[in-house]
Design a protein around this motif. Structure first.
Motif, mmCIF file in Angstrom:
data_model
loop_
_atom_site.group_PDB
_atom_site.id
_atom_site.type_symbol
_atom_site.label_atom_id
_atom_site.label_comp_id
_atom_site.label_asym_id
_atom_site.label_seq_id
_atom_site.Cartn_x
_atom_site.Cartn_y
_atom_site.Cartn_z
ATOM 1 N N LEU A 57 -10.728 -8.903 20.322
ATOM 2 C CA LEU A 57 -10.025 -10.187 20.326
ATOM 3 C C LEU A 57 -9.658 -10.647 18.913
ATOM 4 O O LEU A 57 -9.701 -11.837 18.596
ATOM 5 N N GLU A 58 -9.329 -9.680 18.050
ATOM 6 C CA GLU A 58 -8.881 -9.938 16.685
ATOM 7 C C GLU A 58 -9.980 -10.471 15.776
ATOM 8 O O GLU A 58 -9.698 -11.043 14.713
ATOM 9 N N ASN A 59 -11.239 -10.270 16.137
ATOM 10 C CA ASN A 59 -12.357 -10.636 15.273
ATOM 11 C C ASN A 59 -12.623 -9.517 14.273
ATOM 12 O O ASN A 59 -12.005 -8.459 14.306
ATOM 13 N N ARG A 115 -15.145 -16.506 23.122
ATOM 14 C CA ARG A 115 -14.783 -15.094 23.131
ATOM 15 C C ARG A 115 -14.402 -14.622 24.529
ATOM 16 O O ARG A 115 -14.410 -13.431 24.811
ATOM 17 N N CYS A 118 -8.431 -13.978 23.826
ATOM 18 C CA CYS A 118 -7.877 -13.894 22.484
ATOM 19 C C CYS A 118 -7.433 -15.292 22.051
ATOM 20 O O CYS A 118 -7.133 -16.122 22.918
ATOM 21 N N CYS A 119 -7.338 -15.685 20.836
ATOM 22 C CA CYS A 119 -7.451 -15.021 19.564
ATOM 23 C C CYS A 119 -7.312 -16.088 18.495
ATOM 24 O O CYS A 119 -7.738 -17.203 18.695
ATOM 25 N N HIS A 120 -6.623 -15.851 17.379
ATOM 26 C CA HIS A 120 -6.353 -16.768 16.275
ATOM 27 C C HIS A 120 -7.646 -17.174 15.559
ATOM 28 O O HIS A 120 -8.291 -18.158 15.892
ATOM 29 N N HIS A 121 -7.993 -16.408 14.518
ATOM 30 C CA HIS A 121 -9.199 -16.683 13.740
ATOM 31 C C HIS A 121 -8.903 -16.962 12.275
ATOM 32 O O HIS A 121 -9.789 -17.394 11.548
ATOM 33 N N ASN A 140 -8.311 -20.543 17.740
ATOM 34 C CA ASN A 140 -9.128 -19.859 18.740
ATOM 35 C C ASN A 140 -8.603 -20.123 20.155
ATOM 36 O O ASN A 140 -9.340 -20.347 21.095
ATOM 37 N N HIS A 142 -5.703 -18.968 23.240
ATOM 38 C CA HIS A 142 -4.818 -17.925 23.750
ATOM 39 C C HIS A 142 -3.372 -18.423 23.683
ATOM 40 O O HIS A 142 -3.054 -19.499 24.178
#
Length: 845
Positions: A57-59, A115, A118-121, A140, A142
């Motif tokens: 998830l882009e972590n 978690r 997804c996403c955006h961190h 954080n 979707h």
């Protein structure tokens, strides 16, 4: 050209950020958790350590910074996604020389994230000139689902991952923010004055400097003023709607704390409307002067500060306000502000012209720009940067204390790339030498050999190309063959003649290049009758080949099969998608394998012999690079190695480094002799391509050295990874934890397509696609020859409930006429976006 670009390191998968240490070392991190250091004293890269991270998830390892007093305390700050905590840790570690001391970790700050989806961190980490540590966090949230590319504010129960009101516009949450704290020596921190909410303000977090951020993925802090800049990656809506504006990417500036609007506003404070997802009804527009967060997932105070508009903003399509941005995909990134110092001149520094300019770029459009600022930091306009920077996706950049630019190139795709690189860019303040470009035709042939040379393309970066002077010489000879730009030169004696072109400008600057002419011999012509490009292979099952050779001096292989067969070398090697080393890729694109094989002498020595002779010898690598670039004689025998001045020193360095890394018994190309035979690709590990090269080297002719001819067939497995396509329109290659090879093709909208070149469908009757969709779903049409060519099959790609919840669909396949040709996969669902992800395609008998 004024800018000089050096590639310092290459091939690090998925780099994220870089920092310069006071001693000149370049630190950078990779999203999978590794820290690496490029050392200027040796020009080498070392592994400095690794933190264990959650990477779905882009972590991952998102960002880092070196302490302002790093030369004294050796502290490094990492922002990463722990495996045992659903969220992010900002931790301080100590470096022990070139190694990270994992036992020294002090967790300074943590914040939870969801978690489920997804996403955006975001994750950039920087220090301000006042010693404050500043880092960016994503919302954080979707980006797809029922938001349809507009602001995600889904209040329905269970839809928290699709609601940015829980984070970006929540003053009591650290997600979707720019965070500003003052670290203390004991591993804690204090709140500096000037943040958005004073400590003790009910329903707020005092660490927040800026709120209302979507995904501030690349952020920088001006080293002189402390102003914060970040690129805001925007939503996907393609047009304005009663729900709100189209998507925009932004470059934001924060001279002071503020609310930057998301998810209620975007761009120049363009407002979204309240949207009831349960009834699909649109309400009133939000007010940028008095925004309220009344979302059910807001844990903070509802009253928010007024919204701050973006400094630069642009949509997918043409921008009325910023037309220089063109149109296309969007991933805005903010880099450093350049500050000129009088002592910079002569040290490769950037010129005073760019003083007080912000360097920024779009990662997706591959544009690099300057934002000119006045003395107060006010935006004055956009200016272009150099067009010659060989950068596919600029990732991060810093200016050194000497005014030079260090930058990271992520590489071609969204996943791990062998072509990622660390570069240093300097500026030449004096006279620039001419660029010598030479070509010749023919390069070889029978006597007397008349060769037409051309200096077309040679240029003077200082703009005086018309005044250039030319000299053509044989390497090692003082005799000038011609002073014309485009002469015809006749060779009456047999031999190998390296010919140099010297180009001089009026200030005495000189550029040189060289090429090899062989007089008295003609290269053989090799033809692989079968297999041919596009044929399928199965690991573990033999592949037959048959080749023919014609040589002007020696005749035809049909007449002398034994003699020709003994000298025809067939090499076969499996390529396991994405694993080709940069040095090997460069060698295959050059002429190296015409004269060398991995473990057998052809014209030149076997590459393994070279590696065994020089691998542990001090200084041997640089000496080998010199010999390849300048040519050599008598090192491995009487035949000379011609100069390769058309390759840069960095390119040759990577080629030779690959050779030195060869080890006996490692997986190397299979080597066989003969005009016909069989070769079996190895089974076991997953193979993407099987490459068969047939190379014939003739015997030379009197003083003219031997020449080689080669034919190549690139075979594919029946299961083709979508990311290994030969052409992609609209969609993108993305990374995924459960996809084959760790990548897939995604971001697919109606009308997007991908191409596979020269497939042989003579023995294919079915096609299977592995797809996933948490969006609209749709269909995949298989067309021959072009996207609107004959329809061979149509598969449904249903909604599967997740972007990596994969499902296989198989349908019958019609055979095209002819059976061999290009095949296009066209994605359809009229008027829709966010259709599906495609992992692979398989063509079965």
């Amino acid at each position: 050209m004024r800018y000089q670009v050096e590639v310092l390191a290459q091939g690090m998968p998925q780099p994220m950020e870089l920092e310069l240490a006071p001693d000149g070392r370049v630190f950078f991190i990779e999203i999978a958790g590794k820290i690496r250091i490029w050392k200027p004293d040796t020009g080498t890269m070392v592994d400095a350590g690794e933190v264990k991270v959650f990477t779905a998830l882009e972590n991952g390892l998102l960002g880092f910074a070196l302490d302002p007093r790093f030369s004294e305390n050796h502290w490094i700050y990492l922002l990463y996604s722990p495996e045992n905590f659903e969220g992010q840790h900002l931790s301080r570690f100590a470096m022990n020389g070139d190694q990270l001391d994992l036992t020294s970790e002090k967790v300074i700050l943590t914040y939870p994230e969801q978690r489920r989806e997804c996403c955006h961190h975001a994750g950039s980490v920087e220090f301000a000139p006042d010693g404050c540590l500043i880092f960016s966090t994503g919302d954080n949230t979707h980006p797809a689902g029922d938001s349809d590319g507009y602001a995600p504010m889904d209040d329905r129960e269970g839809k928290e991952p699709w609601d940015a009101q829980k984070s970006a516009s929540n003053p009591n949450d650290l997600r979707g923010k720019i965070i500003r704290i003052k670290p203390k020596a004991d591993g804690t921190y204090e709140i500096p004055p000037g943040n958005l909410f004073p400590p003790g303000t009910p329903g707020t977090r005092p660490e927040i400097y800026c709120m209302g951020c979507r995904n501030p993925w690349r952020m920088s802090v001006d080293s002189a003023t402390g102003f914060v800049y970040w690129g805001e990656v925007g939503p996907d809506a393609g047009g304005d709607n009663p729900r709100g504006p189209r998507g925009y990417d932004e470059i934001n500036q924060a001279k002071k704390a503020g609310n930057h609007g998301w998810p209620y506003f975007i761009g120049n404070n363009f407002p979204y409307a309240h949207f009831d997802h349960a009834t699909r009804s649109t309400g009133t527009l939000y007010d940028p002067a008095n925004p309220l967060n009344q979302g059910v997932n807001n844990t903070g105070r509802p009253e928010l500060p007024p919204a701050v508009p973006a400094m630069i903003y642009y949509p997918y399509g043409p921008s009325k306000e910023f037309p220089e941005m063109g149109q296309g995909g969007r991933t805005a990134c903010a880099g450093p502000v350049f500050h000129y110092q009088p002592g910079f001149d002569g040290k490769g520094s950037f010129p005073a012209y760019y003083d007080n300019c912000l360097l920024w770029w779009d990662w997706e459009r591959r544009l690099i720009k300057w934002a000119r600022l006045d003395k107060e930091g006010n935006f004055q306009g956009i200016e272009p940067f150099m067009a010659e920077l060989p950068c596919k996706r600029m990732l991060d950049a810093v200016f050194s204390p000497e005014g030079q630019l260090y930058c990271l190139d992520y590489g071609e795709t969204w996943g791990a790339n062998p072509d990622s690189k660390l570069m240093r860019v300097t500026f030449n303040h004096g006279n620039l030498p001419p660029q010598a470009v030479a070509s010749a035709s023919p390069l070889s042939g029978p006597l007397p050999l008349k060769v037409k040379f051309s200096a077309a393309g040679s240029s003077d970066p200082d703009g005086e190309t018309s005044a250039l002077r030319y000299e053509w010489k044989k390497t090692g000879s003082a005799e000038v063959l011609s002073t014309e730009a485009n002469p015809e030169i006749e060779f009456r004696e047999a031999g190998d003649f390296p010919v140099e072109l010297h180009v001089r400008d009026t200030a005495g600057g000189e550029g040189t290049t060289a090429m090899a002419i062989t007089a008295g011999n003609t290269p053989p012509v090799v033809n692989l009758e079968f297999p041919v490009n596009g044929d399928f292979f199965t690991p573990g099952q033999p592949v037959a080949w048959r080749a023919m050779v014609k040589d002007a001096e020696e005749g035809d292989s049909v007449d002398s099969p034994d003699s020709f067969g003994a000298r025809l070398l067939v090499t076969a090697v499996v390529e396991r998608g994405g694993e080709t080393a940069p040095g090997l890729a460069l060698m295959k694109s050059a002429d190296c394998f015409n004269c060398h094989a991995v473990n057998q002498k052809i014209v030149g020595p076997a590459l393994l012999d070279i590696a065994d002779k020089y691998r542990q010898v001090a200084g041997a690598l640089e000496a080998s690079v010199d010999r390849v670039q300048k040519g050599s004689t008598g090192v491995w025998g009487p035949l000379p190695m011609l100069p390769h001045g058309h390759h840069t020193r960095d390119q040759i360095h990577r080629m030779v480094s690959w050779i030195y890394g060869l080890q006996p018994g490692s997986e190397t190309p299979q080597l066989l002799r003969g005009l016909t035979g069989e070769v079996t690709p190895p089974g076991g590990a997953k193979a993407h391509r099987f490459v068969i090269d047939a190379t014939f080297t003739d015997a030379g002719n009197i003083a003219a050295g031997p020449l080689s001819g080669k034919a190549t067939a690139i075979l594919r497995t029946r299961q083709l990874e979508a990311e290994d396509n030969d052409g992609l329109t609209g969609a993108r290659v993305l990374g995924g934890s459960s996809a084959g090879g760790g990548k897939f093709v995604g971001a697919i909208d109606h009308g997007h397509s991908l191409q596979f070149a020269a497939l042989n469908l003579a023995q294919a009757s079915k096609v299977t696609c592995r797809t996933a969709s948490a969006g609209q779903g749709g269909w995949i049409e298989v067309h021959a020859a072009s996207p609107d060519g004959p329809l061979l099959a149509k598969l449904e790609a249903p909604v599967t409930g997740g972007w990596e919840t994969w499902q296989e669909t198989t349908v019958s396949l019609s055979k095209p006429e002819p059976a061999r040709g290009d095949v296009f996969m066209v994605f359809t669902n009229p008027g829709k976006g966010g259709l599906m992800n495609l992992d692979w395609i398989r063509f079965d008998p």
